[in-house]
Motif scaffolding. Structure first.
Motif, short mmCIF file in Angstrom:
data_model
loop_
_atom_site.label_atom_id
_atom_site.label_comp_id
_atom_site.label_asym_id
_atom_site.label_seq_id
_atom_site.Cartn_x
_atom_site.Cartn_y
_atom_site.Cartn_z
N THR A 81 -28.47 -4.18 46.67
CA THR A 81 -28.41 -4.62 48.10
C THR A 81 -26.88 -5.18 48.11
N SER A 127 -34.74 -6.46 45.07
CA SER A 127 -35.48 -7.14 43.97
C SER A 127 -36.86 -7.03 44.00
N GLY A 168 -32.88 -5.12 36.52
CA GLY A 168 -34.17 -4.32 35.99
C GLY A 168 -34.97 -3.87 37.25
N SER A 169 -34.58 -4.39 38.41
CA SER A 169 -35.23 -3.65 39.48
C SER A 169 -34.74 -2.19 39.89
N ASP A 226 -35.99 0.02 36.81
CA ASP A 226 -37.44 0.01 37.01
C ASP A 226 -37.62 1.33 37.88
N THR A 242 -26.72 -4.62 35.19
CA THR A 242 -25.75 -5.56 35.43
C THR A 242 -26.31 -7.03 35.43
N THR A 272 -21.25 -12.18 37.28
CA THR A 272 -21.22 -12.54 38.58
C THR A 272 -22.68 -12.77 38.96
N HIS A 302 -41.20 -12.53 27.35
CA HIS A 302 -41.47 -11.39 26.72
C HIS A 302 -41.60 -11.44 25.43
N HIS A 320 -47.57 -12.74 32.53
CA HIS A 320 -46.92 -11.68 33.39
C HIS A 320 -47.93 -11.24 34.44
O1 NZQ Z 1 -29.65 -6.21 44.93
P1 NZQ Z 1 -28.62 -6.53 44.03
O2 NZQ Z 1 -27.09 -6.65 45.08
O3 NZQ Z 1 -28.33 -5.77 42.94
O4 NZQ Z 1 -28.57 -8.02 43.44
C1 NZQ Z 1 -29.37 -8.34 42.45
C2 NZQ Z 1 -30.62 -9.33 42.85
O5 NZQ Z 1 -30.39 -9.72 43.97
C3 NZQ Z 1 -28.59 -9.49 41.77
N1 NZQ Z 1 -27.82 -8.94 40.68
C4 NZQ Z 1 -27.88 -8.03 39.63
N2 NZQ Z 1 -26.89 -7.80 39.03
C5 NZQ Z 1 -25.93 -8.74 39.59
C6 NZQ Z 1 -26.58 -9.16 40.68
N3 NZQ Z 1 -25.64 -10.08 41.40
C7 NZQ Z 1 -24.60 -10.25 41.16
N4 NZQ Z 1 -23.92 -9.68 40.12
C8 NZQ Z 1 -24.55 -8.80 39.33
N5 NZQ Z 1 -23.88 -8.28 38.28
O6 NZQ Z 1 -29.62 -10.29 41.13
C9 NZQ Z 1 -30.85 -10.19 41.78
C10 NZQ Z 1 -32.06 -9.90 40.89
O7 NZQ Z 1 -31.93 -8.42 40.35
P2 NZQ Z 1 -33.38 -7.59 39.77
O8 NZQ Z 1 -32.74 -6.37 39.49
O9 NZQ Z 1 -34.33 -7.88 40.95
O10 NZQ Z 1 -33.56 -8.73 38.56
P3 NZQ Z 1 -34.50 -8.50 37.45
O11 NZQ Z 1 -33.53 -7.78 36.34
O12 NZQ Z 1 -34.98 -9.64 36.85
O13 NZQ Z 1 -35.34 -7.47 37.73
C11 NZQ Z 1 -36.65 -7.62 38.23
C12 NZQ Z 1 -37.63 -6.61 38.16
O14 NZQ Z 1 -38.03 -6.11 36.91
C13 NZQ Z 1 -39.29 -6.07 36.66
C14 NZQ Z 1 -40.04 -7.27 37.50
O15 NZQ Z 1 -41.12 -7.43 37.85
C15 NZQ Z 1 -38.95 -7.21 38.79
O16 NZQ Z 1 -39.67 -6.31 39.62
N6 NZQ Z 1 -39.80 -6.11 35.23
C16 NZQ Z 1 -39.69 -5.06 34.68
C17 NZQ Z 1 -40.02 -5.00 33.20
C18 NZQ Z 1 -39.97 -3.67 32.28
N7 NZQ Z 1 -39.15 -2.77 32.98
O17 NZQ Z 1 -40.24 -3.93 31.36
C19 NZQ Z 1 -40.53 -6.03 32.62
C20 NZQ Z 1 -40.50 -7.38 33.17
O18 NZQ Z 1 -41.37 -8.28 32.74
C21 NZQ Z 1 -40.57 -7.26 34.79
O19 NZQ Z 1 -41.89 -7.36 35.19
#
Ligand code: NZQ
Ligand code: ZN
Length: 390
Positions: free
Chosen positions: A40, A71, A99-100, A103, A143, A188, A204, A272
């Motif tokens: 986003t 997210s 991760g979002s 995934d 990231t 960041t 995990h 989880h």
């Molecule tokens: O939307 P953006 O701008 O990217 O912002 C993101 C988001 O608001 C921000 N962010 C990420 N990198 C950044 C940053 N902001 C500034 N600088 C950067 N370099 O951080 C926020 C969270 O990001 P997100 O990707 O949602 O976090 P996460 O990596 O924790 O991922 C969460 C998702 O992964 C799933 C979760 O359920 C959730 O949906 N999972 C995936 C798993 C897997 N593939 O095995 C296992 C996990 O247990 C988990 O369930």
């Protein structure tokens, strides 16, 4: 060690400050039309987007953009990505984000060439794509450290209309073909998200560690990962710009959930499952949802897994047995965990995440229940855990 297993992880990793340079080489392995998924706005603000787009263009790729992957990506957004990928006949997908986004990219990659209701087929029924189904290749530029999505087949999607969050672990065909991990990119990430990521990593490891009582190399590896994470997390919360700590956290995140430490083990995953349901109702960060229910959950599980919790106290927290009874040792380990969570500033109650007593029935009814590590939970147990976490 008990259990039979097959270990196969095809993801190629590029790690370090210079790792994005490898994207140029990887481009040769994929088609001309790339779907670039990102979140986003953070990758535009910190400049990573510009760097990546420049490399893709120099490599002669046609970029189809899909911005706004939120997210906890939603089913609605999944449908949108599948539609964009189909309309533009993309050859492969590049995920740029946390991760979002990683995934989500796997979810799109699996669904684009599935002729039917992919939500039902993969997420609700838990099937793998048929052996003759085409799957788009996925690459990731990570990231944020936490999920391990960069080296696994996991894909968690939220059906926001029904407040239902559920994951599917795809087979190795959906694991990223390559992942680029530059710890500098994680600098960041907002502090709250960094801490949520740290606890996600820790949990995990717990989900795979707190099961079985046999002597298994996987558990020794898990203990090493936990010790490294505890050490680096303490440095990173004080100084988020510490490259050494951030790089170790990123590397630990990958190993915590890249299919290695589950080898030869049954697993748990109920923190989880409760955490996902809590997240669907509160929209709180994934790692925070896990943290908020953990103490109540592990106190309960400890009753059935006492020797393992005593081992956890000694091997992870360096608590000396000194004539302590097994229970005393196990409790001291959990207390050390709690103190570490407080020290790095994690939420220990679901109230802090916006949940209240009236939401407990709903959170319970949307929690997927699996046979767990030491304790098979009933819906009543889950209600009790949530109440104790208020
Ligand atoms: O939307 P953006 O701008 O990217 O912002 C993101 C988001 O608001 C921000 N962010 C990420 N990198 C950044 C940053 N902001 C500034 N600088 C950067 N370099 O951080 C926020 C969270 O990001 P997100 O990707 O949602 O976090 P996460 O990596 O924790 O991922 C969460 C998702 O992964 C799933 C979760 O359920 C959730 O949906 N999972 C995936 C798993 C897997 N593939 O095995 C296992 C996990 O247990 C988990 O369930
Ligand atoms: Zn997780």
């Amino acid at each position: 060690m008990q259990g039979n297993f097959t270990y196969h992880n095809p993801t190629k990793l590029y790690f370090g400050e210079a790792s994005l340079e490898k994207l140029k080489d990887e481009l040769k392995n994929f088609g001309d039309r790339v779907l670039l998924n990102y979140g986003t706005g953070s990758v535009k603000r910190n400049g990573i987007y510009d760097e990546v787009v420049a490399i893709l263009k120099a490599g002669g790729k046609t970029i189809i953009e899909n911005a706004g992957v939120m997210s906890n990506p939603t089913l609605e957004k999944l449908h949108e990505g599948v539609r964009i990928a189909r309309e533009n006949r993309v050859d492969w997908i590049l995920a740029l984000g946390g991760g979002s986004v990683c995934d989500y990219s796997k979810g799109v990659a699996a669904s684009v060439c599935y002729d039917g209701d992919y939500w039902q087929q993969f997420w609700l029924d838990g099937n793998q794509p048929a052996s003759d189904q085409h799957i788009l290749p996925v690459g990731c530029i990570l990231t944020m450290a936490g999920t391990g999505s960069e080296m696994n087949g996991g894909c968690v999607i939220t059906d926001a209309a029904n407040s239902f969050k559920t994951g599917h672990v795809f087979d190795s065909r959906l694991m990223p073909r390559f992942s680029i991990l530059n710890p500098r990119y994680t600098m960041t990430v907002p502090l709250e998200q960094m801490k949520a990521g740290i606890y996600d990593i820790m949990n995990h490891i717990f989900e795979q560690y707190f099961s079985d009582f046999d002597d298994n190399t996987s558990d020794y590896i898990a203990e090493g990962l936990m010790r490294s994470l505890i050490h680096s997390s303490r440095i990173a919360v004080k100084n988020p710009q510490d490259y050494e700590a951030r790089s170790n956290i990123m590397w630990t995140a990958t190993w915590a959930l890249n299919t290695l430490i589950k080898c030869g083990k049954s697993q748990d995953w109920m923190v989880h499952m409760i955490g996902h349901s809590l997240g669907a109702w509160t929209h709180a960060p994934h790692g925070y949802c896990l943290a908020a229910v953990s103490m109540a959950y592990y106190r309960r599980v400890m009753e059935k897994g006492m020797p393992k919790f005593a081992r956890f106290a000694q091997n992870v927290w360096n608590i000396q047995p000194d004539g302590k009874a097994e229970r005393e040792l196990a409790e001291a380990g959990l207390e050390a965990l709690k103190q570490w969570m407080l020290e790095i500033g994690l939420p220990l109650t679901i109230t802090e995440l916006g949940a209240n007593r009236d939401m407990i029935d709903n959170i319970t009814s949307t929690t997927v229940i699996y046979p767990a590590g030491y304790l098979d939970l009933t819906p009543d147990d889950i209600k009790q855990i949530l109440k104790e976490s208020l």
